[in-house]
Design a protein around this motif. Structure first.
Motif, PDB file in Angstrom:
ATOM      1  N   SER A 306       0.690  -1.424  -0.382  1.00 58.16           N
ATOM      2  CA  SER A 306      -0.203  -0.239   0.035  1.00 58.16           C
ATOM      3  C   SER A 306       1.060   0.926  -0.245  1.00 58.16           C
ATOM      4  CB  SER A 306      -0.978   0.074   1.049  1.00 58.16           C
ATOM      5  OG  SER A 306      -1.120  -0.819   1.266  1.00 58.16           O
ATOM      6  N   ILE A 307       2.272   1.507   0.203  1.00 55.21           N
ATOM      7  CA  ILE A 307       3.282   2.531   0.804  1.00 55.21           C
ATOM      8  C   ILE A 307       3.003   3.249  -1.176  1.00 55.21           C
ATOM      9  CG2 ILE A 307       5.433   0.854  -0.945  1.00 55.21           C
ATOM     10  CD1 ILE A 307       6.360   2.637   1.501  1.00 55.21           C
ATOM     11  N   VAL A 308       2.828   3.265  -2.321  1.00 56.00           N
ATOM     12  CA  VAL A 308       2.778   4.039  -3.587  1.00 56.00           C
ATOM     13  C   VAL A 308       1.103   4.589  -2.995  1.00 56.00           C
ATOM     14  CG1 VAL A 308       2.825   3.593  -5.997  1.00 56.00           C
ATOM     15  CG2 VAL A 308       3.750   2.037  -4.826  1.00 56.00           C
ATOM     16  N   TYR A 309       0.408   3.934  -2.484  1.00 62.08           N
ATOM     17  CA  TYR A 309      -1.125   4.562  -2.741  1.00 62.08           C
ATOM     18  C   TYR A 309      -1.332   5.434  -1.629  1.00 62.08           C
ATOM     19  CZ  TYR A 309      -5.832   5.546  -1.452  1.00 62.08           C
ATOM     20  OH  TYR A 309      -7.436   5.907  -0.905  1.00 62.08           O
ATOM     21  N   VAL A 310      -0.076   5.141  -0.355  1.00 63.29           N
ATOM     22  CA  VAL A 310      -0.105   6.293   0.518  1.00 63.29           C
ATOM     23  C   VAL A 310       0.682   7.597   0.543  1.00 63.29           C
ATOM     24  CG1 VAL A 310       0.720   7.251   2.632  1.00 63.29           C
ATOM     25  CG2 VAL A 310      -0.077   4.421   2.509  1.00 63.29           C
ATOM     26  N   ILE A 311       1.708   6.834  -0.310  1.00 68.24           N
ATOM     27  CA  ILE A 311       2.558   8.050  -0.757  1.00 68.24           C
ATOM     28  C   ILE A 311       1.217   9.321  -1.879  1.00 68.24           C
ATOM     29  CG2 ILE A 311       4.175   9.008  -2.622  1.00 68.24           C
ATOM     30  CD1 ILE A 311       6.389   6.229  -1.285  1.00 68.24           C
ATOM     31  N   LYS A 312       1.354   8.608  -2.798  1.00 70.47           N
ATOM     32  CA  LYS A 312      -0.512   8.979  -3.640  1.00 70.47           C
ATOM     33  C   LYS A 312      -1.346  10.030  -3.771  1.00 70.47           C
ATOM     34  CE  LYS A 312       0.411   6.483  -7.539  1.00 70.47           C
ATOM     35  NZ  LYS A 312      -0.414   5.404  -8.899  1.00 70.47           N
ATOM     36  N   GLN A 313      -1.623   9.206  -2.139  1.00 72.91           N
ATOM     37  CA  GLN A 313      -2.134  10.675  -1.793  1.00 72.91           C
ATOM     38  C   GLN A 313      -1.728  12.035  -0.435  1.00 72.91           C
ATOM     39  OE1 GLN A 313      -5.431  10.393  -1.683  1.00 72.91           O
ATOM     40  NE2 GLN A 313      -5.563   8.535  -3.279  1.00 72.91           N
ATOM     41  N   ILE A 314      -0.458  11.518  -0.407  1.00 72.17           N
ATOM     42  CA  ILE A 314       0.147  12.347   0.519  1.00 72.17           C
ATOM     43  C   ILE A 314       0.246  13.292  -0.501  1.00 72.17           C
ATOM     44  CG2 ILE A 314       2.160  13.219   1.434  1.00 72.17           C
ATOM     45  CD1 ILE A 314       2.065  10.108   3.057  1.00 72.17           C
ATOM     46  N   LEU A 315       1.285  13.452  -1.671  1.00 71.92           N
ATOM     47  CA  LEU A 315       1.800  14.125  -2.250  1.00 71.92           C
ATOM     48  C   LEU A 315      -0.441  15.049  -3.327  1.00 71.92           C
ATOM     49  CD1 LEU A 315       4.181  12.626  -4.304  1.00 71.92           C
ATOM     50  CD2 LEU A 315       4.193  14.265  -2.958  1.00 71.92           C
ATOM     51  N   GLU A 316      -1.152  14.259  -3.272  1.00 68.61           N
ATOM     52  CA  GLU A 316      -2.506  14.948  -3.698  1.00 68.61           C
ATOM     53  C   GLU A 316      -2.819  15.919  -2.809  1.00 68.61           C
ATOM     54  OE1 GLU A 316      -6.638  13.531  -4.337  1.00 68.61           O
ATOM     55  OE2 GLU A 316      -5.201  11.721  -4.710  1.00 68.61           O
ATOM     56  N   VAL A 317      -3.066  15.973  -1.569  1.00 61.79           N
ATOM     57  CA  VAL A 317      -3.353  16.260  -0.352  1.00 61.79           C
ATOM     58  C   VAL A 317      -2.080  18.177  -0.213  1.00 61.79           C
ATOM     59  CG1 VAL A 317      -3.776  16.576   1.865  1.00 61.79           C
ATOM     60  CG2 VAL A 317      -4.780  14.935   0.571  1.00 61.79           C
ATOM     61  N   CYS A 318      -1.118  17.498  -0.230  1.00 63.78           N
ATOM     62  CA  CYS A 318       0.163  18.852   0.183  1.00 63.78           C
ATOM     63  C   CYS A 318       1.338  17.923  -1.107  1.00 63.78           C
ATOM     64  CB  CYS A 318       0.314  18.997   1.642  1.00 63.78           C
ATOM     65  SG  CYS A 318       0.374  16.391   2.165  1.00 63.78           S
ATOM     66  N   PRO A 319       0.908  18.413  -2.021  1.00 66.10           N
ATOM     67  CA  PRO A 319       2.646  18.295  -2.863  1.00 66.10           C
ATOM     68  C   PRO A 319       4.161  19.216  -3.090  1.00 66.10           C
ATOM     69  CG  PRO A 319       0.690  19.922  -4.128  1.00 66.10           C
ATOM     70  CD  PRO A 319      -0.270  19.625  -2.896  1.00 66.10           C
ATOM     71  N   ASP A 320       3.625  19.632  -1.678  1.00 67.83           N
ATOM     72  CA  ASP A 320       5.094  20.956  -0.725  1.00 67.83           C
ATOM     73  C   ASP A 320       5.908  19.397  -0.202  1.00 67.83           C
ATOM     74  OD1 ASP A 320       2.307  20.632   0.672  1.00 67.83           O
ATOM     75  OD2 ASP A 320       3.651  22.962   1.892  1.00 67.83           O
ATOM     76  N   ARG A 321       5.152  18.806   0.428  1.00 71.43           N
ATOM     77  CA  ARG A 321       5.881  17.334   1.257  1.00 71.43           C
ATOM     78  C   ARG A 321       6.698  17.371   0.035  1.00 71.43           C
ATOM     79  NH1 ARG A 321       5.658  20.138   6.045  1.00 71.43           N
ATOM     80  NH2 ARG A 321       3.498  20.888   6.385  1.00 71.43           N
ATOM     81  N   ARG A 322       7.109  16.301  -1.230  1.00 70.16           N
ATOM     82  CA  ARG A 322       7.321  16.175  -1.551  1.00 70.16           C
ATOM     83  C   ARG A 322       8.968  15.937  -1.170  1.00 70.16           C
ATOM     84  NH1 ARG A 322       7.204  13.734  -7.181  1.00 70.16           N
ATOM     85  NH2 ARG A 322       5.418  14.660  -7.098  1.00 70.16           N
ATOM     86  N   PRO A 323       9.599  16.722  -1.676  1.00 63.49           N
ATOM     87  CA  PRO A 323      11.334  16.929  -0.794  1.00 63.49           C
ATOM     88  C   PRO A 323      11.156  15.853   0.549  1.00 63.49           C
ATOM     89  CG  PRO A 323      11.024  19.021  -0.975  1.00 63.49           C
ATOM     90  CD  PRO A 323       9.115  18.544  -1.082  1.00 63.49           C
ATOM     91  N   PHE A 324      10.043  16.166   1.153  1.00 62.77           N
ATOM     92  CA  PHE A 324      10.355  15.627   2.577  1.00 62.77           C
ATOM     93  C   PHE A 324      10.352  13.927   2.633  1.00 62.77           C
ATOM     94  CE2 PHE A 324       7.313  13.545   6.711  1.00 62.77           C
ATOM     95  CZ  PHE A 324       8.533  13.151   6.961  1.00 62.77           C
TER      96      PHE A 324
END
Length: 338
Positions: A306-324
């Motif tokens: 499920s990790i890919v799904y979780v990362i996609k959800q994070i980037l969808e909601v807060c794309p500014d967190r990509r560096p983190f």
């Protein structure tokens, strides 16, 4: 079982209170109550210690509220000073009590936790592939139903310090009703202890090899469905001795269905986060996407499909967190060097 004495003098010291304060203030350094208490920390801790020594210490009213994640729970958060005392006591008695636990009990223990519990279950499943059955036992209203008399009896088996036992009793007697109050560090340890005799019954009397427990979630694997039915009846009798009962979520299932345990659905060759947990992650991200929360979600999904799904959800909601996210990913998934 060996009982451990001379405990009071180990936790009732200024050094123990100071160490406990470090745990209490962790991740709460901006809270007003913490900042105010820390302004005069030495005096406040000395006054707290004196009140315990002279017998004037009393447990203060808890701050009560309800949370709805993952389900409705009534929380009784202790006063700041009560949390300090609880951490001081727990630091001393936790290893003494946990020495009586079996290795397959994973909740709220150092070097244990949900990931370790899930890993052990998957190691068991690898031995079975998809052939066989599992018994999942869950306790009805677990924390709210734990008997004070039974907990006191179990604590007394492990500890022979009356002052420590009396202090622990003060914390759960301060609860609004029977059972152990959710939100207190001592309750976690005592709840683990509540089912310890059941653990030993399963391992020593029934001699079940493939068993794992996380708090009140118990999983047993066996090739025979009939064996699990018979074991379930015997275990229910043992649970009844603790004044507890299993709920309607307890069941026998087939291993090829996957096992729902500690937030994951697990097979011998894969592991995914439960769908309702994924929906909850998405909701919580929309409310607050602070770095601690992101790290928690990423860690929870790290060893799953499920990790890919979780990362996609994070980037969808807060794309500014990509560096983190990229930094976290590089740290935990280092490329193999030739």
């Amino acid at each position: 079982m060996k009982r451990n004495g001379d405990i009071y003098r180990r936790w009732c010291t200024y050094e123990a209170m100071l160490q406990a304060w470090g745990e209490v203030r962790r991740d709460k350094t901006c809270h007003y109550a913490v900042l105010k208490y820390e302004q005069n920390l030495a005096v406040n801790l000395s006054r707290l210690l004196d009140s315990i020594i002279d017998g004037s210490y009393q447990v203060k009213p808890t701050r009560n509220f309800v949370i709805f994640e993952p389900k409705e729970r009534f929380i009784e958060a202790p006063h700041l000073e009560d949390r300090i005392v609880q951490h001081a006591i727990t630091y001393v008695i936790r290893p003494l009590i946990e020495s009586h636990f079996i290795d397959q009990s994973f909740a709220c223990r150092v070097d244990k936790g949900t990931h370790a519990a899930s890993d052990l279950l998957q190691r068991y499943l690898i031995q079975y592939k998809n052939q066989g059955y599992y018994l999942h036992i869950d306790i009805k209203k677990f924390f709210y139903s734990i008997s004070h008399d039974r907990i006191q009896e179990k604590l007394r088996r492990c500890l022979k310090c009356d002052k420590t036992l009396e202090m622990l009793k003060m914390f759960y007697d301060n609860s609004e009703g029977k059972g152990l109050p959710l939100g207190q560090v001592t309750s976690q340890m005592e709840a683990n202890l509540a089912l310890n005799d059941v653990d030993h019954f399963i391992k020593r009397v029934l001699k079940i090899k493939h068993y794992v427990r996380y708090m009140d979630d118990m999983i047993i694997l066996d090739p025979s469905k009939e064996f699990l039915r018979d074991a379930f009846e015997k275990i229910k009798g043992q649970i009844a001795l603790e004044h507890l009962s299993s709920n309607n979520k307890s069941k026998i299932g087939q291993l090829h269905e996957g096992i729902d345990f500690v937030g994951y659905r697990t097979w011998y060759n894969r592991r995914v986060i439960r769908k309702k947990s994924l929906f909850r992650i998405k909701r919580q991200l929309k409310k607050d996407a602070n770095l601690n929360r992101l790290a928690s979600f990423l860690s929870h999904s790290m060893r799953t499909e499920s990790i890919v799904y979780v990362i996609k959800q994070i980037l969808e909601v807060c794309p500014d967190r990509r560096p983190f996210i990229e930094s976290w990913y590089r740290k935990h998934f280092k490329p193999k060097t030739s």
